[in-house]
Design an enzyme around this catalytic site. Structure first.
Site, PDB file in Angstrom:
ATOM      1  N   ASP A 332       7.760   9.216 -36.258  1.00 33.81           N
ATOM      2  CA  ASP A 332       8.109   7.930 -35.636  1.00 33.81           C
ATOM      3  C   ASP A 332       8.186   6.810 -36.675  1.00 33.81           C
ATOM      4  O   ASP A 332       7.628   6.911 -37.761  1.00 33.81           O
ATOM      5  CB  ASP A 332       7.066   7.555 -34.578  1.00 33.81           C
ATOM      6  N   GLU A 333       8.876   5.756 -36.321  1.00 35.34           N
ATOM      7  CA  GLU A 333       8.858   4.474 -37.040  1.00 35.34           C
ATOM      8  C   GLU A 333       9.019   4.608 -38.560  1.00 35.34           C
ATOM      9  O   GLU A 333       8.182   4.138 -39.320  1.00 35.34           O
ATOM     10  CB  GLU A 333       7.529   3.733 -36.762  1.00 35.34           C
ATOM     11  N   VAL A 334      10.092   5.226 -38.990  1.00 32.15           N
ATOM     12  CA  VAL A 334      10.303   5.362 -40.429  1.00 32.15           C
ATOM     13  C   VAL A 334      11.041   4.115 -40.937  1.00 32.15           C
ATOM     14  O   VAL A 334      12.172   3.853 -40.524  1.00 32.15           O
ATOM     15  CB  VAL A 334      11.121   6.625 -40.762  1.00 32.15           C
TER      16      VAL A 334
END
Ligand SMILES: *[C@@H]1O[C@H](CO)[C@@H](O)[C@H](O)[C@H]1NC(C)=O
Ligand SMILES: *[C@@H]1O[C@H](CO)[C@@H](O)[C@H](O)[C@H]1NC(C)=O
Ligand SMILES: *[C@@H]1O[C@H](CO)[C@@H](O)[C@H](O)[C@H]1NC(C)=O
Ligand SMILES: *[C@@H]1O[C@H](CO)[C@@H](O)[C@H](O)[C@H]1NC(C)=O
Length: 536
Positions: A332-334
């Protein structure tokens, strides 16, 4: 109006409303002897049987195993707490009928060693049923069903006020609606001591949760002690006391197994990995400003072959310590800024014909998934929804974990993931780390993982959900109170039938459950004004 006088007025108003509403009565009057989460079928008669702790025994009539014997010992202690004389005020003076002295445990098939996705958790309880008068029993085909039945039985007992208990003649036939009923803890933002994790496992089993999702490492710290890469924790943990050794992990896994709870560790990459870089210097992407390194580090560097050698060795070790088939690989959330700044990443993308940064992320995830799927343990994996959203090729048994969105966005995501044939888990509506003043549990209760437009086949791909307690503002001091009984609400949504959906019907039962957890010695927070026998 000046703001201070407005504030005074609001305070006075709130006070008046409180007085009018409470008037010496509890907010919600708890039920007595109801089972939480609500069973699929529960019929009680008005007749009661009395139970005297020193005369009560469990009789195992069929299969057994050490795990079952330990559960029986554990439940005797839960049912009959040695040093507590609870509940004189509320239940004293109830009629007690004939004595129930022996309770049969009928496990119809050999014990399984470890819990797993889609394990059988059915059970039946009969107490003084028409076909077997005077007898109590739990019947199940799996030891996991017996565990769930023991929990329900323990909740049926009502203290009589004189050291004995009574129970209504009862028939329960029960099984979970969803197979994956998870709770996520975060031990990276704050370390959680072993005894708190075990306390969570106790409370989870009392609510029939069956998966501990252990978000063990993140940007802030790396408490997992690796033998292949010991520097990860010596450099990346908060300090040498705030770590989980292989022995600690084995301890948690066996404690959880005893309670029918799977342990799925999450090693979130390629973002959320700042702490990994302390002990593994070439792992993270070096960020650049104006053509030179600026001393900062970004996500894992997907352009280096050494990255994949590292991941293979690390995950070989991780999967040898956590026996569950599934591993949570995050994703997630790279953030892309550091990758964008890096000349060597740009060069790599040209070589590989990768034109977008989400394409680069997909390249990394695809290689990671390939590594994990080809380990000797041939693990399955769970990933956060971004991995699916970015069109990474996934193995067919991947579980896509949905954490974003609400309303139509969420329904569309559930619909898209299942239309693509993937199993899915819902967490979006169950981030219990968000708190507010007043009754906050109704939206948790009303959120249904199968509430989206899709075929029956799509709905059946929803394997369950997870409540999450992210740890930025949570450590051992507030974990229990902040989680319980709010997580009980999610537990009922995941276990009970979809038609059990009325907050007003659930509220008195939830009050009883909260008092029950408090009576058992856990600091579950109140749901409104009132009292429990154990709040003194
Ligand atoms: C990139 O594209 C070129 C031209 O189409 C091709 O020759 C080359 O094999 C591609 N490289 C990779 C790694 O796919
Ligand atoms: C993934 O595929 C969908 C459907 O083809 C497309 O709309 C979307 O833009 C793609 N996402 C990315 C990040 O490539
Ligand atoms: C689901 O289907 C109904 C009926 O066709 C429609 O009104 C609704 O907008 C759909 N929901 C979503 C999120 O597409
Ligand atoms: C609650 O369950 C009842 C009975 O199955 C159903 O008719 C109703 O639509 C459900 N309500 C919601 C909000 O899902």
């Amino acid at each position: 109006m000046k703001s201070w006088s407005r504030a005074v007025l609001v305070c006075m108003l709130v006070h008046v409303i409180r007085e009018v509403l409470s008037g010496g009565h509890p907010y919600i009057v708890p039920t007595v002897g109801q089972v939480w989460p609500k069973p699929q079928m529960h019929v009680s008669q008005t007749s009661t049987l009395s139970i005297s702790p020193d005369q009560f025994t469990f009789t195992v009539t069929d299969e057994t195993c050490p795990l079952l014997q330990r559960a029986l010992d554990r439940y005797l202690a839960i049912m009959f707490p040695a040093n507590k004389q609870l509940s004189t005020a509320r239940h004293a003076g109830r009629v007690s009928g004939k004595a129930l002295t022996s309770f049969q445990i009928r496990l119809m098939a050999a014990c399984e060693g470890a819990p797993y996705l889609h394990m059988d958790e059915h059970y039946e309880i009969k107490i003084d049923s028409p076909d077997e008068p005077g007898v109590g029993s739990i019947v199940a085909v799996s030891v996991w069903g017996i565990l769930r039945g023991l929990e329900s039985l323990s909740q049926l007992l009502i203290p009589a006020g004189d050291g004995t208990y009574f129970v209504y003649a009862t028939q329960i036939m029960d099984f979970p609606r969803f197979s994956h009923r998870g709770f996520m803890i975060d031990t990276a933002r704050h370390f959680l001591p072993m005894n708190k994790i075990k306390e969570m496992l106790d409370l989870m089993s009392m609510n029939k949760y069956n998966v501990l999702h252990w978000h063990i490492v993140d940007d802030q710290s790396f408490p997992y002690v690796s033998d292949v890469y010991p520097d990860l924790s010596t450099m990346g943990a908060w300090d040498s006391n705030r770590v989980y050794t292989s022995a600690d992990i084995a301890d948690i896994v066996s404690y959880a197994t005893d309670r029918g709870i799977r342990v799925i560790p999450e090693f979130d990459t390629p973002g959320h990995t700042r702490s990994w870089g302390d002990g593994q210097p070439d792992l993270l992407t070096e960020c650049y400003t104006n053509g030179s390194p600026n001393g900062l580090y970004g996500p894992i560097d997907p352009s280096k072959e050494t990255t994949y050698d590292f991941l293979k060795a690390l995950f070989t070790e991780v999967t040898s310590r956590f026996p569950d088939h599934y591993l949570h690989l995050g994703g997630d959330e790279v953030p892309f800024a550091c990758w964008i700044s890096s000349p060597s990443i740009s060069e790599f993308m040209v070589q590989q014909n990768i034109t977008t940064y989400s394409g680069l992320e997909s390249y990394y995830i695809a290689r990671l998934l390939d590594i994990v799927a080809n380990l000797p343990t041939a693990n399955g994996y769970m990933v956060w929804q971004e991995v699916f959203d970015n069109n990474v090729t996934l193995a067919s048994d991947t579980v896509v974990h949905i954490w974003k969105g609400s309303g139509d966005d969420l329904e569309n995501e559930l619909s898209d993931v299942t239309a693509a044939g993937f199993s899915t888990l819902l967490s979006s509506c169950w981030y219990l780390n968000y708190i507010s003043y007043g009754t906050d549990w109704h939206p948790y209760y009303e959120c249904d993982p199968q509430n989206f437009n899709g075929t029956e086949a799509q709905k059946s791909l929803v394997v369950g959900g997870e409540a999450c307690m992210w740890g930025e503002w949570v450590d051992r001091t507030n974990l229990i109170a902040r989680t319980w009984p709010r997580a009980s609400v999610v537990a009922e949504r995941l276990w009970s039938d979809a038609s059990v959906n009325s907050t007003s019907e659930a509220a008195p039962r939830l009050e009883e459950m909260r008092c029950r957890l408090l009576n058992r010695g856990y600091d579950a927070e109140p749901l409104g004004w009132g009292y429990c026998d154990a709040d003194l």
